[in-house]
Design a protein around this motif. Structure first.
Motif, mmCIF file in Angstrom:
data_model
loop_
_atom_site.group_PDB
_atom_site.id
_atom_site.type_symbol
_atom_site.label_atom_id
_atom_site.label_comp_id
_atom_site.label_asym_id
_atom_site.label_seq_id
_atom_site.Cartn_x
_atom_site.Cartn_y
_atom_site.Cartn_z
ATOM 1 N N SER A 25 0.840 -1.201 0.000
ATOM 2 C CA SER A 25 0.000 0.000 0.000
ATOM 3 C C SER A 25 0.871 1.244 0.000
ATOM 4 O O SER A 25 1.962 1.266 0.592
ATOM 5 N N ALA A 118 -4.286 -2.913 -5.046
ATOM 6 C CA ALA A 118 -5.633 -2.890 -4.466
ATOM 7 C C ALA A 118 -5.642 -2.131 -3.153
ATOM 8 O O ALA A 118 -6.595 -1.386 -2.848
ATOM 9 N N ALA A 119 -4.581 -2.298 -2.341
ATOM 10 C CA ALA A 119 -4.518 -1.617 -1.044
ATOM 11 C C ALA A 119 -4.423 -0.104 -1.226
ATOM 12 O O ALA A 119 -5.056 0.661 -0.483
ATOM 13 N N LYS A 121 -5.510 1.630 -3.850
ATOM 14 C CA LYS A 121 -6.779 2.134 -4.395
ATOM 15 C C LYS A 121 -7.870 2.154 -3.323
ATOM 16 O O LYS A 121 -8.739 3.032 -3.336
ATOM 17 N N GLU A 122 -7.810 1.223 -2.386
ATOM 18 C CA GLU A 122 -8.754 1.248 -1.269
ATOM 19 C C GLU A 122 -8.511 2.477 -0.397
ATOM 20 O O GLU A 122 -9.457 3.147 0.038
ATOM 21 N N SER A 125 -9.801 5.542 -2.264
ATOM 22 C CA SER A 125 -11.264 5.607 -2.194
ATOM 23 C C SER A 125 -11.724 6.131 -0.844
ATOM 24 O O SER A 125 -12.625 6.974 -0.751
ATOM 25 N N ASP A 126 -11.099 5.627 0.221
ATOM 26 C CA ASP A 126 -11.467 6.067 1.568
ATOM 27 C C ASP A 126 -11.152 7.544 1.762
ATOM 28 O O ASP A 126 -11.908 8.278 2.394
ATOM 29 N N ARG A 131 -14.877 6.183 -6.101
ATOM 30 C CA ARG A 131 -14.594 4.796 -6.424
ATOM 31 C C ARG A 131 -13.300 4.748 -7.241
ATOM 32 O O ARG A 131 -13.230 5.334 -8.322
ATOM 33 N N CYS A 132 -12.294 4.051 -6.741
ATOM 34 C CA CYS A 132 -10.962 4.061 -7.349
ATOM 35 C C CYS A 132 -10.464 2.656 -7.668
ATOM 36 O O CYS A 132 -9.255 2.407 -7.681
ATOM 37 N N GLY A 133 -11.354 1.738 -7.941
ATOM 38 C CA GLY A 133 -10.975 0.345 -8.102
ATOM 39 C C GLY A 133 -10.460 -0.055 -9.462
ATOM 40 O O GLY A 133 -10.007 -1.186 -9.642
ATOM 41 N N TRP A 228 -6.649 7.685 -10.567
ATOM 42 C CA TRP A 228 -7.346 6.462 -10.182
ATOM 43 C C TRP A 228 -8.698 6.462 -10.880
ATOM 44 O O TRP A 228 -9.276 7.527 -11.148
ATOM 45 N N ASP A 230 -12.666 4.454 -11.835
ATOM 46 C CA ASP A 230 -13.778 3.584 -11.474
ATOM 47 C C ASP A 230 -13.979 2.575 -12.599
ATOM 48 O O ASP A 230 -13.490 2.766 -13.721
#
Length: 318
Positions: A25, A118-119, A121-122, A125-126, A131-133, A228, A230
């Motif tokens: 991350s 993934a970490a 992008k999570e 997003s937070d 939405r950044c997936g 990032w 969606d």
């Protein structure tokens, strides 16, 4: 000649650090002082979600920033020109990027993977409420004398949050290359600097520009930058239980707070208009979609009427 990094660690001449591994991350490489006080992250979240750009000074651990600076500053032959001009959208830009992944060093590749993990992008997003997936592909950028970007929003495709990691040393203001934020009242600017991370939510109102670098510039304006993204697109068939926690219908999410419509990406806004047109034409799929079309009517009428405040840049000094 590109520097070659062959080990799992690199050195800035004084200190060594372990380069990012697959799945790491970004939080493990940001300045630890960013997380010392919960209020700092709370403030960043509030400003990003209000549509203001956030500037984090001394953003990454210094060994990482120095190592990345050294690699980019020695990668002159890897940068390729990117020139775009189109009268239809009154936009042009002229700068240099590294597009060929075969010219990336191990540290550059590790950084690409870090921003795309993934970490990470999570976390994005937070932080942003967006939405950044989707897939993110950061690029190294060099603004040489004459390079510039005219006013634009970055609102394209599925982009949700922009990031720019500035890696420029000993820059003089008179050399240009400033990132200007085109607010409704004034025009705050962010000069090229070293180890500064700029974040902003990408919307139809995220207007900004980079002033031309003049011929006197004796240093390199270097950045790592991208967006990032969606992956989701609205549809009649999707109940979107996963779209936002607590909502079985994506339209209910936006109807609860119509200012959330500013969160739509460019592609999502196009799809919203297509669904609305299907309702008007009566060509939507079979079934009882009257309530969905009524909801779309409200969303259509309020679209582009968000209330973001773009008057200031929010700066975090670490």
């Amino acid at each position: 000649m590109l520097p070659i990094t062959t080990l799992a660690s690199v050195s800035d001449g004084n200190n060594a650090f372990t380069i990012p591994k697959a799945g790491d991350s970004i939080t493990s490489f940001l300045n630890p002082r960013l997380f010392e006080s919960p209020d700092t992250i709370i403030d960043i979240k509030a400003k990003l979600r209000a549509g203001r750009p956030v500037v984090i000074n001394n953003a990454f651990i210094p060994e990482y920033a120095e190592a990345m600076y050294q690699e980019l500053s020695h990668a002159e032959d890897a940068f390729e020109p990117f020139v775009y001009s189109h009268e239809g959208d009154d936009f042009s830009c002229d700068h240099y990027n590294i597009y060929d992944l075969q010219k990336y060093t191990p540290l550059m590749n590790a950084t690409l993977d870090l921003f795309n993990s993934a970490a990470t992008k999570e976390f994005a997003s937070d932080l942003s409420g967006r939405r950044c997936g989707g897939e993110s592909w950061p690029s190294a950028s060099w603004y040489k004398p004459g390079s510039h970007s005219l006013p634009h929003t970055d609102w394209d495709g599925q982009r949700t949050v922009a990031y720019v990691w500035h890696l420029t040393k000993e820059w003089k203001h008179g050399w240009g290359g400033h990132l200007y934020w085109m607010s409704e009242v004034n025009y705050p600017f962010i000069p090229p600097s070293f180890n500064t991370l700029v974040l902003f939510s990408v919307t139809p109102r995220s207007q900004h520009m980079v002033t031309a670098v003049n011929s006197l510039a004796a240093e390199k304006r270097l950045t790592i930058n991208s967006w990032w993204y969606d992956e989701w697109l609205p549809s009649f068939e999707d109940n979107n239980a996963q779209f936002a926690e607590g909502y079985d219908d994506w339209m209910d999410y936006f109807l609860e707070d119509l200012d959330r419509l500013t969160e739509l990406t460019a592609d999502q806004s196009v799809k919203l208009e297509q669904l609305y047109a299907e309702c008007n034409a009566g060509t939507y799929p079979e079934g009882d979609l009257l309530s969905s079309c009524q909801k779309l009517q409200v969303l259509h009428e309020r679209y582009h009427e968000g209330t973001y405040d773009y008057n200031e840049v929010y700066s975090v000094q670490l």
